[in-house]
Design an enzyme around this catalytic site. Structure first.
Site, short mmCIF file in Angstrom:
data_model
loop_
_atom_site.label_atom_id
_atom_site.label_comp_id
_atom_site.label_asym_id
_atom_site.label_seq_id
_atom_site.Cartn_x
_atom_site.Cartn_y
_atom_site.Cartn_z
N HIS A 93 0.76 -1.16 0.25
CA HIS A 93 -0.09 -0.05 -0.06
C HIS A 93 0.80 1.31 -0.15
O HIS A 93 2.13 1.17 0.47
CB HIS A 93 -1.02 0.01 1.24
CG HIS A 93 -0.03 -0.11 2.21
ND1 HIS A 93 0.48 1.26 2.88
CD2 HIS A 93 0.05 -0.80 3.27
CE1 HIS A 93 0.83 0.91 4.10
NE2 HIS A 93 0.70 -0.38 4.41
N GLU A 130 -1.99 -7.45 7.16
CA GLU A 130 -0.81 -7.15 7.92
C GLU A 130 -0.43 -7.94 9.09
O GLU A 130 -1.55 -8.50 9.52
CB GLU A 130 -0.46 -5.61 8.12
CG GLU A 130 0.93 -5.12 8.77
CD GLU A 130 2.12 -5.30 8.11
OE1 GLU A 130 2.37 -6.54 8.11
OE2 GLU A 130 2.70 -4.44 7.55
#
Length: 318
Positions: free
Chosen positions: A100, A208
């Site tokens: 990201h 994550e």
């Protein structure tokens, strides 16, 4: 703009000997419990990121056609040929592993430094000026990093395939449920492909490292659905309303994260016939993906991307 990895990015990419040993031990135990599973390895000399000689601190993938060695036609021809001649127990895929763009948690981490962040700020939701938890958004820089990738993809599609330009574009998209990854996917791919048509799949196992860091707690399913299903995104079956995996007092180890990523890649290679795949996630997830795939460690800055040419071999009879 997309920049090279920072000192914090380099730190996030590193594996200790204990990390690798713990993952290897956990994987062996897991494989013993299964009737069959995929073993992963990297097909060499397809992308510069897999070469030991490539300096990940200096490598500018946007200037290097995402790192492809030779031409896109040659790499895609190799992929098609390998799959056409593969045995029943073999699969080949190119995975574009995207991180990201800069999120507000990245901004805060850089603002306070690693020690203060780890000792205090990562457990907070913000500092009165910056809000980074839970599920922080992209900064303006993070949005522009994703859009810079989109601009480069358009260049690659138009100028770097001699035959069908769409050959190099992924055919399947997977993404972490955290907003910063979904928004990065949108700002990277909308306009290159029709998101309503390709329907990226939101998956828990791509997210994550879980726990303690408030920035890594996801939004409720209903919020994610309200924001993104109208844009073409699908949410995987079994996705809970609340984040049942996040804990305030325990954070996944690297080995635990890698085993979770391994489960995700097992699923992708079992259920996804498409041979070029995009996975948008996080620095920790990419570290785990590279470990699982047998790729060298490679530091990735916010908004960065690592393509990996993967051979998967089925072990067992099921």
């Amino acid at each position: 703009m997309v920049t090279g990895p920072s000192a914090l990015d380099v730190l996030d990419s590193q594996l200790t000997a204990d990390d690798s040993a713990s993952y290897t031990k956990g994987l062996a135990a897991l494989e013993q419990s299964l009737d069959s599973y995929w073993k992963f390895e990297v097909v060499p000399n397809q992308f510069k990121q897999s070469l030991a000689a490539t300096d990940d601190l200096r490598f500018q993938y946007l200037d290097e056609h995402f790192g492809v060695i030779g031409s896109w036609d040659e790499v895609v021809d190799n992929l098609k040929t390998l799959n056409a001649n593969a045995g029943a127990n073999e699969r080949y895929k190119i995975l574009f592993l995207a991180r990201h763009g800069q999120g507000y948690h990245n901004l805060a981490h850089a603002k306070y430094g690693n020690s203060a962040w780890n000792e205090y700020w990562l457990k907070k939701n913000g500092d009165g000026t910056i809000v980074w938890g839970p599920d922080p958004l992209l900064t303006d820089l993070g949005i522009s990093q994703a859009q810079e990738n989109r601009a480069q993809w358009k260049i690659e599609v138009l100028n770097n395939t001699a035959r069908d330009p769409s050959l190099i574009v992924p055919k399947k998209w997977f993404v972490s449920p955290l907003s910063r990854s979904i928004d990065t996917l949108i700002n990277t791919w909308d306009g290159v492909v029709d998101l309503q048509e390709v329907q990226p799949l939101i998956q828990e196992n791509v997210r994550e490292t879980i726990g303690v860091h408030t920035c890594d707690k996801r939004s409720p399913r209903s919020v994610i659905a309200q924001k993104y299903e109208k844009l073409g995104f699908r949410i995987e079956p079994g996705f809970e309303e609340n984040d049942i995996y996040y804990k305030d007092d325990y954070r996944e180890t690297v080995a635990e994260h890698a085993l979770r990523i391994n489960r995700n890649l097992q699923e992708i290679f079992t259920t996804t016939p498409e041979d070029i795949v995009s996975i948008t996630s996080h620095s920790g997830s990419i570290r785990a993906q590279l470990l699982v795939l047998g790729h060298r460690s490679f530091a990735v800055g916010t908004g960065g991307m690592v393509p990996v040419f993967v051979k998967a071999t089925k072990v067992g009879n099921a």
